[in-house]
Design an enzyme around this catalytic site. Structure first.
Site, PDB file in Angstrom:
ATOM      1  N   GLU A   1      -0.607   4.274  -1.755  1.00 52.93           N
ATOM      2  CA  GLU A   1      -0.670   3.188  -0.766  1.00 52.93           C
ATOM      3  C   GLU A   1      -1.420   1.976  -1.276  1.00 52.93           C
ATOM      4  O   GLU A   1      -2.463   1.589  -0.721  1.00 52.93           O
ATOM      5  CB  GLU A   1      -1.289   3.706   0.528  1.00 52.93           C
ATOM      6  CG  GLU A   1      -0.409   4.709   1.219  1.00 52.93           C
ATOM      7  CD  GLU A   1      -0.843   4.984   2.654  1.00 52.93           C
ATOM      8  OE1 GLU A   1      -2.018   4.792   2.977  1.00 52.93           O
ATOM      9  OE2 GLU A   1       0.022   5.381   3.452  1.00 52.93           O
TER      10      GLU A   1
ATOM     11  N   GLU B   1       5.438  10.459   3.349  1.00 57.17           N
ATOM     12  CA  GLU B   1       4.432  11.083   4.214  1.00 57.17           C
ATOM     13  C   GLU B   1       4.842  10.918   5.665  1.00 57.17           C
ATOM     14  O   GLU B   1       5.431   9.899   6.034  1.00 57.17           O
ATOM     15  CB  GLU B   1       3.063  10.396   4.062  1.00 57.17           C
ATOM     16  CG  GLU B   1       2.364  10.588   2.752  1.00 57.17           C
ATOM     17  CD  GLU B   1       0.998   9.889   2.737  1.00 57.17           C
ATOM     18  OE1 GLU B   1       0.446   9.613   3.828  1.00 57.17           O
ATOM     19  OE2 GLU B   1       0.497   9.605   1.650  1.00 57.17           O
TER      20      GLU B   1
HETATM   21  C1  GLA Z   1      -2.045   7.671   4.247  1.00 55.14           C
HETATM   22  C2  GLA Z   1      -2.527   8.221   2.919  1.00 55.14           C
HETATM   23  C3  GLA Z   1      -2.857   9.670   2.981  1.00 55.14           C
HETATM   24  C4  GLA Z   1      -3.550  10.023   4.263  1.00 55.14           C
HETATM   25  C5  GLA Z   1      -2.699   9.616   5.411  1.00 55.14           C
HETATM   26  C6  GLA Z   1      -3.257   9.996   6.747  1.00 55.14           C
HETATM   27  O1  GLA Z   1      -0.716   7.671   4.390  1.00 55.14           O
HETATM   28  O2  GLA Z   1      -1.626   7.981   1.889  1.00 55.14           O
HETATM   29  O3  GLA Z   1      -3.674   9.967   1.876  1.00 55.14           O
HETATM   30  O4  GLA Z   1      -4.763   9.357   4.318  1.00 55.14           O
HETATM   31  O5  GLA Z   1      -2.572   8.222   5.386  1.00 55.14           O
HETATM   32  O6  GLA Z   1      -2.397   9.629   7.764  1.00 55.14           O
END
Ligand code: GLA
Ligand code: ZN
Length: 743
Positions: A157, A316
């Site tokens: 991210e 995710e």
């Molecule tokens: C983000 C991060 C993860 C985690 C999630 C929690 O997407 O990439 O490491 O922290 O949020 O929702």
């Protein structure tokens, strides 16, 4: 229908998995031992390893500890579970910050971060780049040829900005390049004579510090662009190391929804595939569940369109709940499957989670996971994930198919930034993203797929283009829209279009600029911002009216048909909706903000003119089509707790193993996938799985037997109506020529 674009030839199906952090449990082999058998039960075929694992992989500078990782990858592979391997650059180990504090980010206030949290390194820092490259190289050398490795996951991210001296200097160099080494070009483009802000040299230009220069719109915009450029540059540094040391493995990075800080459209061409992290606020009290689902569908649409013609990944999503929404409400039963299927329907070849197992302590110990602290496989969430896992297995032939659209919505990051920063309109009511989403939703409600592309993207594939609030015109966009229309396209634009060029200088001689006032045959003379309680409306000749809220432009019409006029205020009777025939197409201009729902009939008109069929749907149903390799999959998702019935559905329904010929009924949060194919011969479904050496684990896994002999498949074989299956190429998928993503 086009070729399939298989992302992962080894996996031969949709990915089901998520972030897996065994490094948190190295002192608990008993727990680690449970993971793989439980993953098999949940139908997991792929996990993401290594995210934030730097302090375990390199506990001391230059000492790499990868044995644990290798063991995990081996064990997973033996069990038929593939690995997405992340570079650890998303969070720094303490030794690095202790020794190289200059790698820590400086915020808008000019304050250097201290050690801690994550995603907060300086993107320019040579030492950080060097250290990240070194561990990436070591990872690539050690694991690049591992048969379980299918994808690199770059950092995590990426986002944020850094205002450190290095980044400031890089920004100045970037400007020096951009403005041809000529500070007068910058002074002109940014109109710096205003308020006496002229610069004598690039070294005087500072980014928009909180206590510094924030009043030059061109500077603010260029800083955003630079931040994208610099982050991309950092990412490309990591990418180059991996590609060189381990050629042939595709790479992605996980995007964050509609994250405003980076122009993802600049990233997409550099990546082999797009992936994103999807966390809708289900069941919130500010909107309906359907609203949440549709806005999420829009975001899937953005991601899908970033790399057209191939699937993307939902990297995710939350099993059950997150821990960072204002209210962390549980996803209601059935939503897990519905949301997962929304991803697949939208063109994702995966449903992946954050996270496999809940961490025991620290920041995300209460974030949803497939395996809870309870540790068992009989929890509601585990069962829902496992249920989705078996459905995804069944839908394996969908992988590699893509969503195709003949309509497009133009949506730019530059334009987002420019509109938000413009000292114009109403601070609360600009809502550019909302306007785009609402228009997109209306097309979705008509059963029409709409790509979401940049204003400077090629438009050849489209017959209808909506360009709402295209305030900033990049060079060439006016020409491209004119060509699109003249060759027969239906174009729709709105108020607040074509006011400024790429540097945010207003076009002189009338808006919209860049040849668009000629294309639409109108000039916008003034724009009125209405207070929330103000109302107006536009009336068409046949008496229909659309309510006007928030914005109303006063038009001079030079060469267009007036379709509707204002009904009130001092501009009562003046033109508000116009249409001009341009070449073989039409250019519509809607000068006021009217609810997208009331504009639906205009959208229908455009679609009819373009010969694009509508798909009538019940109000609660979302619909998508994926195609490829001779097959077509229609997805129907019911956002409602009430049952819904869709008419005129024909084909084999894969979720419920039934043949539908007429009405399709969907239960609460129901999903259906209708498969329609074109006479491909059947092949033994799992043949490839048994033959591939990589598939050994799968072959040995008794559960996989279920794939060949499972009741679902059996039912299909025995079903007399399964005739449809012969036309449905799901059995054929393994033999189809797959086009691997080029590294
Ligand atoms: C983000 C991060 C993860 C985690 C999630 C929690 O997407 O990439 O490491 O922290 O949020 O929702
Ligand atoms: Zn920096």
């Amino acid at each position: 229908m086009g070729e399939k674009k298989i992302l992962f030839p080894k996996i031969k199906g949709l990915l089901h998995g998520g972030d897996y952090n065994p490094e948190q449990w190295l002192d608990r082999p008993d727990i680690l031992e449970e993971d793989i058998p439980m993953m098999k039960k949940a139908g997991i075929n792929c996990v993401t390893l290594g995210v934030f694992s730097w302090s375990v992989c390199e506990p001391v500078e230059g000492e790499y500890h990868f044995d644990w990782l290798e063991k995990v990858m081996d064990d997973l592979y033996e069990a038929g579970i593939y690995t997405v391997l992340s570079t650890p650059s998303g969070a720094r180990p303490a030794w690095l910050d202790e020794k190289y504090p200059e790698a820590m980010r400086v915020n808008k206030q000019g304050l250097r971060a201290r050690h801690g949290v994550r995603h907060n390194h300086c993107m320019s820092s040579p030492i950080y780049r060097e250290k990240a490259a070194a561990i990436d190289h070591a990872l690539a050398k050690r694991f690049g040829k591992h048969p379980g490795l299918v994808l690199w996951h770059l950092s995590n991210e990426m986002g944020g900005e850094c205002y450190c001296p290095l980044c400031v200097k890089k920004f100045q160099e970037y400007l020096w390049e951009k403005f041809d080494h000529d500070i007068e070009k910058l002074n002109h483009a940014w109109w710096t004579t205003f308020w006496s802000h002229r610069y004598n040299g690039f070294e005087q230009v500072e980014p928009p510090f909180a206590n510094g220069e924030g009043s030059i719109m061109g500077l603010n915009l260029e800083w955003k662009r630079f931040t994208t450029r610099n982050t991309l540059d950092f990412m490309e540094g990591e990418l180059a190391v991996l590609k060189e040391a381990a050629p042939g493995i595709p790479a992605t990075t996980n995007f964050m929804m509609l994250y405003n800080g980076l122009d993802y459209r600049e990233f997409a061409p550099r990546l082999d595939l797009v992936s994103w992290d999807c966390y809708p606020r289900f069941h919130n009290d500010g909107e309906t569940f359907r609203d949440t689902m549709l806005d999420n569908a829009f975001q899937h649409g953005v991601m899908r369109s970033l790399k057209k013609g191939q699937p993307y990944l939902m990297m995710e999503s939350a099993p059950g709940l997150v821990n960072w929404h204002p209210y962390n409400k549980l996803q209601r039963p059935g939503v897990h499957r519905l949301a997962g299927m929304q991803a697949v329907a939208s063109g994702s070849d995966s449903v992946q989670y954050f996270q496999w197992r809940k961490s025991r302590g620290s920041f995300e110990q209460y974030h949803g996971a497939v395996v809870d602290h309870l540790g068992t496989d009989d929890t509601r969430i585990f069962q829902e994930a496992a249920g989705l896992g078996s459905l995804l297995k069944k839908l394996a032939p969908v992988s590699g198919t893509v969503v195709r659209a003949r309509t497009a919505l133009l949506f730019d990051w530059d334009n987002r930034w420019a509109i938000a920063d413009s000292k114009a309109l109403g601070e609360q009511s600009k809502k550019y993203e909302r306007v785009c989403m609402d228009i997109w939703r209306e097309f979705a409600g008509l059963g029409v797929e709409m790509d979401i592309v940049g204003s400077d993207s090629p438009l050849e594939d489209y017959d209808v283009v909506a360009a709402p609030m295209l305030y900033l015109l990049k060079p060439g966009v006016g020409k491209s829209l004119t060509e699109f229309t003249e060759r027969g396209g239906q174009l729709l634009a709105t108020y607040f279009t074509g006011y400024v060029d790429e540097n945010l200088l207003c076009f002189l001689g009338g808006f919209p600029g860049e040849g668009l006032k000629e294309l639409f045959g109108v000039v916008s003379e003034e724009i009125d911002t209405l207070y929330p309680s103000d109302r107006n409306s536009v009336r068409f000749e046949d008496g229909r009216e659309w309510e006007v809220r928030e914005y109303a432009e006063r038009l001079r019409v030079s060469d267009a048909r007036v379709l509707a006029r204002y009904t009130a205020d001092f501009y009562q009777g003046e033109p508000a909706v116009t249409c001009r025939e341009a070449g073989k197409g039409r250019a519509y201009y809607v000068a006021a903000r009217c609810a997208a729902a009331s504009m639906r009939e205009l959208f229908e008109e455009l679609l009819k003119r373009a010969g694009i069929p509508l798909r009538p749907l019940p109000a609660s149903v979302e619909y998508h089509v994926r195609e490829g390799g001779g097959a077509r999959y229609e997805f129907y998702l019911n956002h409602s707790e009430e049952a819904a019935a869709v008419k005129d559905v024909h084909g084999l329904e894969l979720v419920g193993d039934r043949y539908v010929d007429g009405e399709l009924t969907l239960g609460k949060y129901g999903v259906a996938v209708i498969c329609r194919g074109s006479g491909l011969e059947q092949g033994p479904e799992e043949k490839g799985l048994e033959q591939g050496p990589e598939e050994k684990g799968l072959e040995q896994d008794p559960e996989e037997k279920g794939l060949e002999q499972g009741p679902e498949e059996k039912g299909l074989e025995q079903d007399p109506e399964e005739k449809g299956l012969e036309q449905c190429p799901e059995e054929k998928r393994l033999e189809q020529g797959s086009e691997e993503i080029k590294g």
